[in-house]
Design a protein around this motif. Sequence first.
Motif, PDB file in Angstrom:
ATOM      1  N   SER A 171      76.139  80.556  63.198  1.00 53.60           N
ATOM      2  CA  SER A 171      76.748  81.273  62.076  1.00 53.60           C
ATOM      3  C   SER A 171      78.116  80.728  61.685  1.00 53.60           C
ATOM      4  O   SER A 171      78.757  81.285  60.801  1.00 53.60           O
ATOM      5  CB  SER A 171      76.880  82.760  62.425  1.00 53.60           C
ATOM      6  OG  SER A 171      77.707  82.934  63.557  1.00 53.60           O
ATOM      7  N   SER A 172      78.575  79.652  62.321  1.00 49.17           N
ATOM      8  CA  SER A 172      79.878  79.094  61.950  1.00 49.17           C
ATOM      9  C   SER A 172      79.837  78.398  60.603  1.00 49.17           C
ATOM     10  O   SER A 172      80.868  78.229  59.950  1.00 49.17           O
ATOM     11  CB  SER A 172      80.360  78.113  63.022  1.00 49.17           C
ATOM     12  OG  SER A 172      79.510  76.973  63.062  1.00 49.17           O
ATOM     13  N   GLY A 173      78.647  77.941  60.197  1.00 52.31           N
ATOM     14  CA  GLY A 173      78.516  77.210  58.949  1.00 52.31           C
ATOM     15  C   GLY A 173      78.836  75.744  59.060  1.00 52.31           C
ATOM     16  O   GLY A 173      78.814  75.032  58.046  1.00 52.31           O
ATOM     17  N   LEU A 174      79.122  75.231  60.263  1.00 50.67           N
ATOM     18  CA  LEU A 174      79.536  73.845  60.447  1.00 50.67           C
ATOM     19  C   LEU A 174      78.546  73.026  61.268  1.00 50.67           C
ATOM     20  O   LEU A 174      78.822  71.873  61.587  1.00 50.67           O
ATOM     21  CB  LEU A 174      80.910  73.808  61.124  1.00 50.67           C
ATOM     22  CG  LEU A 174      82.076  74.351  60.293  1.00 50.67           C
ATOM     23  CD1 LEU A 174      83.307  74.545  61.165  1.00 50.67           C
ATOM     24  CD2 LEU A 174      82.386  73.414  59.128  1.00 50.67           C
ATOM     25  N   ARG A 175      77.414  73.602  61.631  1.00 47.19           N
ATOM     26  CA  ARG A 175      76.436  72.872  62.438  1.00 47.19           C
ATOM     27  C   ARG A 175      75.700  71.856  61.563  1.00 47.19           C
ATOM     28  O   ARG A 175      75.379  72.121  60.416  1.00 47.19           O
ATOM     29  CB  ARG A 175      75.454  73.852  63.066  1.00 47.19           C
ATOM     30  CG  ARG A 175      74.399  73.188  63.912  1.00 47.19           C
ATOM     31  CD  ARG A 175      73.473  74.196  64.555  1.00 47.19           C
ATOM     32  NE  ARG A 175      74.120  74.936  65.630  1.00 47.19           N
ATOM     33  CZ  ARG A 175      73.474  75.760  66.467  1.00 47.19           C
ATOM     34  NH1 ARG A 175      72.174  75.940  66.329  1.00 47.19           N
ATOM     35  NH2 ARG A 175      74.121  76.384  67.413  1.00 47.19           N
ATOM     36  N   GLY A 176      75.403  70.676  62.141  1.00 44.04           N
ATOM     37  CA  GLY A 176      74.651  69.652  61.436  1.00 44.04           C
ATOM     38  C   GLY A 176      75.553  68.661  60.718  1.00 44.04           C
ATOM     39  O   GLY A 176      76.781  68.759  60.728  1.00 44.04           O
ATOM     40  N   LYS A 177      74.917  67.663  60.071  1.00 45.75           N
ATOM     41  CA  LYS A 177      75.686  66.671  59.314  1.00 45.75           C
ATOM     42  C   LYS A 177      76.331  67.282  58.082  1.00 45.75           C
ATOM     43  O   LYS A 177      77.429  66.888  57.699  1.00 45.75           O
ATOM     44  CB  LYS A 177      74.774  65.506  58.895  1.00 45.75           C
ATOM     45  CG  LYS A 177      74.335  64.603  60.040  1.00 45.75           C
ATOM     46  CD  LYS A 177      73.577  63.402  59.503  1.00 45.75           C
ATOM     47  CE  LYS A 177      73.211  62.438  60.615  1.00 45.75           C
ATOM     48  NZ  LYS A 177      72.508  61.241  60.107  1.00 45.75           N
ATOM     49  N   PHE A 178      75.615  68.186  57.432  1.00 39.87           N
ATOM     50  CA  PHE A 178      76.132  68.843  56.240  1.00 39.87           C
ATOM     51  C   PHE A 178      76.456  70.295  56.584  1.00 39.87           C
ATOM     52  O   PHE A 178      75.607  71.020  57.106  1.00 39.87           O
ATOM     53  CB  PHE A 178      75.116  68.796  55.098  1.00 39.87           C
ATOM     54  CG  PHE A 178      74.856  67.412  54.574  1.00 39.87           C
ATOM     55  CD1 PHE A 178      75.582  66.910  53.502  1.00 39.87           C
ATOM     56  CD2 PHE A 178      73.891  66.598  55.158  1.00 39.87           C
ATOM     57  CE1 PHE A 178      75.352  65.641  53.022  1.00 39.87           C
ATOM     58  CE2 PHE A 178      73.653  65.329  54.681  1.00 39.87           C
ATOM     59  CZ  PHE A 178      74.390  64.837  53.614  1.00 39.87           C
ATOM     60  N   SER A 179      77.662  70.673  56.307  1.00 38.00           N
ATOM     61  CA  SER A 179      78.028  72.063  56.549  1.00 38.00           C
ATOM     62  C   SER A 179      77.426  72.958  55.472  1.00 38.00           C
ATOM     63  O   SER A 179      76.901  72.483  54.458  1.00 38.00           O
ATOM     64  CB  SER A 179      79.552  72.214  56.544  1.00 38.00           C
ATOM     65  OG  SER A 179      80.064  72.134  55.223  1.00 38.00           O
ATOM     66  N   ASP A 180      77.487  74.240  55.685  1.00 35.62           N
ATOM     67  CA  ASP A 180      77.136  75.165  54.618  1.00 35.62           C
ATOM     68  C   ASP A 180      78.129  75.013  53.472  1.00 35.62           C
ATOM     69  O   ASP A 180      79.264  74.558  53.649  1.00 35.62           O
ATOM     70  CB  ASP A 180      77.179  76.610  55.129  1.00 35.62           C
ATOM     71  CG  ASP A 180      76.065  76.886  56.132  1.00 35.62           C
ATOM     72  OD1 ASP A 180      75.144  76.060  56.244  1.00 35.62           O
ATOM     73  OD2 ASP A 180      76.126  77.939  56.797  1.00 35.62           O
ATOM     74  N   VAL A 181      77.694  75.400  52.293  1.00 34.17           N
ATOM     75  CA  VAL A 181      78.567  75.352  51.123  1.00 34.17           C
ATOM     76  C   VAL A 181      79.450  76.599  51.122  1.00 34.17           C
ATOM     77  O   VAL A 181      78.969  77.725  51.274  1.00 34.17           O
ATOM     78  CB  VAL A 181      77.751  75.266  49.829  1.00 34.17           C
ATOM     79  CG1 VAL A 181      78.671  75.330  48.607  1.00 34.17           C
ATOM     80  CG2 VAL A 181      76.933  73.986  49.809  1.00 34.17           C
ATOM     81  N   LEU A 182      80.737  76.364  50.974  1.00 38.92           N
ATOM     82  CA  LEU A 182      81.701  77.453  50.914  1.00 38.92           C
ATOM     83  C   LEU A 182      81.955  77.821  49.465  1.00 38.92           C
ATOM     84  O   LEU A 182      82.315  76.968  48.649  1.00 38.92           O
ATOM     85  CB  LEU A 182      83.012  77.028  51.579  1.00 38.92           C
ATOM     86  CG  LEU A 182      84.225  77.943  51.386  1.00 38.92           C
ATOM     87  CD1 LEU A 182      84.001  79.284  52.068  1.00 38.92           C
ATOM     88  CD2 LEU A 182      85.490  77.280  51.904  1.00 38.92           C
ATOM     89  N   LEU A 183      81.772  79.104  49.137  1.00 38.83           N
ATOM     90  CA  LEU A 183      82.053  79.617  47.808  1.00 38.83           C
ATOM     91  C   LEU A 183      83.043  80.780  47.933  1.00 38.83           C
ATOM     92  O   LEU A 183      82.879  81.646  48.797  1.00 38.83           O
ATOM     93  CB  LEU A 183      80.779  80.111  47.114  1.00 38.83           C
ATOM     94  CG  LEU A 183      79.804  79.044  46.596  1.00 38.83           C
ATOM     95  CD1 LEU A 183      78.570  79.722  46.001  1.00 38.83           C
ATOM     96  CD2 LEU A 183      80.474  78.175  45.536  1.00 38.83           C
ATOM     97  N   ALA A 184      84.053  80.800  47.085  1.00 43.87           N
ATOM     98  CA  ALA A 184      85.040  81.872  47.108  1.00 43.87           C
ATOM     99  C   ALA A 184      85.537  82.101  45.697  1.00 43.87           C
ATOM    100  O   ALA A 184      85.679  81.161  44.907  1.00 43.87           O
ATOM    101  CB  ALA A 184      86.209  81.532  48.027  1.00 43.87           C
TER     102      ALA A 184
END
Length: 739
Positions: free
Chosen positions: A578-591
């Motif tokens: 759930s950190s959003g940073l696992r893997g080569k591509f992180s999750d997309v951050l939207l704010a």
Amino acid sequence: MIRLALPLAVAIALMAVPGLAPLGARAQDGGAEPTALRQGDGGAFLVADDVRLMPDDKLVASGNVEVIHEGRRLQAKSITYDSKTEHLSIEGPITLREGETTLVLADAAELDRDMRNGLLTGARVVLASQVQMAANTMTRVNGRYSQLYKTAVTSCRICEDGRPPIWQIRARRAIHDEEERQLYFHDAQLRVLDVPVFYLPRLRLPDPTLERATGFLFPTISNSSLLGFGVKVPYFIRIGDHRDLTLTPFVTTKTRTLEFRYRQAFANGDISIRGALSNDDLGDDDIRGYMIAEGAFDLRNDFELTFDIKVASDDSYLSQYNYYGQERLDSQIAIQRVRRDEFIRGAVTHFRSQRRRESNSTLPSLVGNAEYERRVYPGTIGGELRFSTEAHSHRRTSDLSIDGPDLDPWADGRDVTRLTVSADWLRNWTLGAGVLAEFRAGLAADSFQIAQAGITSRSSASQLTPSTAMRLRWPLMKTTTKGVTHMIEPVAQLSWVGGSNLNIPNDENTRIEFDEGNLFAVSRYSGPDRRERGFNAAYGVQWTRLAPKGWETALAFGQVVRDEPEVEPNGFPSFTRSSGLRGKFSDVLLAGQIRTPGGLTLTGRGLFDNDFEATKAEARASWESYRTELSATYIWLRNDPFEDRAEDASEWSISGSYRFARHWTADANWRYDVARDFEVTSGVGLTYTNECVSVALDASRRFTTSSTRDPTTDISLTVSLRGFSANAGESSFTRSCRN
């Protein structure tokens, strides 16, 4: 106007001297011009439409008479001064102002020449525009005491419709000590709507100008499903100008509790200690209690000392009595200094968990930190040099060198000590087309010592980590013909960190927050026992819109890309799911955020995977106006066993207040666990407030927590008489009279 600069008593006596009487006579003959008699420093000043010297050596001033003497200002219809007795006979209506806080109104008065002693009939005293005291007669003694007989006292607004005030104190005699700023009542009755409800032979209250005085504060009546029906009666003790103690007996059908609060102010800081001792049947111990001590002091050379100490007799006491909401008690003493180019801080922290599922023996209970950072601006190479040193150590009371039944592979009783030294060089350039370039290069050295390491970790390790990064920003701005400003800034960064993570416990990076604050950081770990290694890139765009009428809109997104996924020495992923940073591509951050001129603010932030499913999401809304305050928060977290979350977390939290009438305000709060379909807390309140009374009724429901299994319902009623306070409160609550 004719003026004579003479002392009042001398001026009046000399009115008989030849040459002075004709001046008064001319004023009388004119009929329009008043006569003025005044003294220079420390004397009196008299103004009247007509001044006459009578054959019996009495001076009579009439018509808009005004006397000013030693801070007192007297206005009356007429004044007769007897030079033999040196007394003033005053015909009203009389208005006597003393300083900025006391106003005396009367029908008639007999006073000495200094207006410090005498008798007033039909008197009414107004203190600080809040408290009114009416009496048949009032005597003045030495300019300090005002004695009122058959008096009525209230801070409620009194209208001329014949209705009694909401509350009043009737007394046979009342004494106002202006020096001590106290009110003393003899044979006092407390009346509500003119109905006697309470009698006291003696009563003392502070006047509205006194900020701190020893005495009882207003009680609170409460009813709790856990603690029973009871009452709190605070007693405030003024120890001095800079110290006070408040003792609050709290007696219910199920507990006997004494609450306390001690405060002291020093020349360079202050301390506050609060706590309670209880004798009840809710715990295993006969005597239960808690204490929280806080303080802050300014030391020499810009250093600041702070401390915050929390202790409790058992894990459920604070939640059962609703004294403290956190389930982990942290006590800390710290010293720090913050300057423009220097930061120094040292702190020792003790943790104690009150959660049933956590063992304090295997949690880091004692943590020490020491930090030093220095910025230097070298002229030869330009830019900025940053040097920092950090020492960290945490200890567990357990000495186990084996791993228990948990998800990490480390020994449960491990103790870790770390020393980190780093140096970084930063330099900025402005390129063509307004592109801003930021370069950073650094070198860090880490050393670790692990006690009770067991067989899964090294007992000591060290590493040297080089790093470098280049960031490009291109800020663009446009203003339309209607005055709307648009700003857009694309950002891209490429960074590299050398070395590899050591086979040591991960104690400082168990929870990683990926947001706008660390999107362009070289490493998104919070501590140096883990660092993001290899090449990684980050990109993002931020757009802001500002409208002349007050509308503000902001939107940002970004992502991190790596050459290889982050992994532990044992091959497992370094980042949690759930950190959003696992893997080569992180999750997309939207704010994003929207602010309106009407006081509404909407804020949202989320992490979304490749399928655009949310990993984390939160939304906040707040609205504030003259009558309304409303805030709401929603949070969603994906299940993650490595963050002690076996199921998805979804929760609403709403709180607000609404002033639906001039004197009435309602408030409510609600916290709801959507994922478990479980209500966590809820509460409602209703408050009536006017210029002289405040009545608050509150009801709350708290369901089970990690430290207590029993839900509780609490109801409290607090009635406060306003006016006997240095702070009069908001004037919008003051009632108006109807003609």
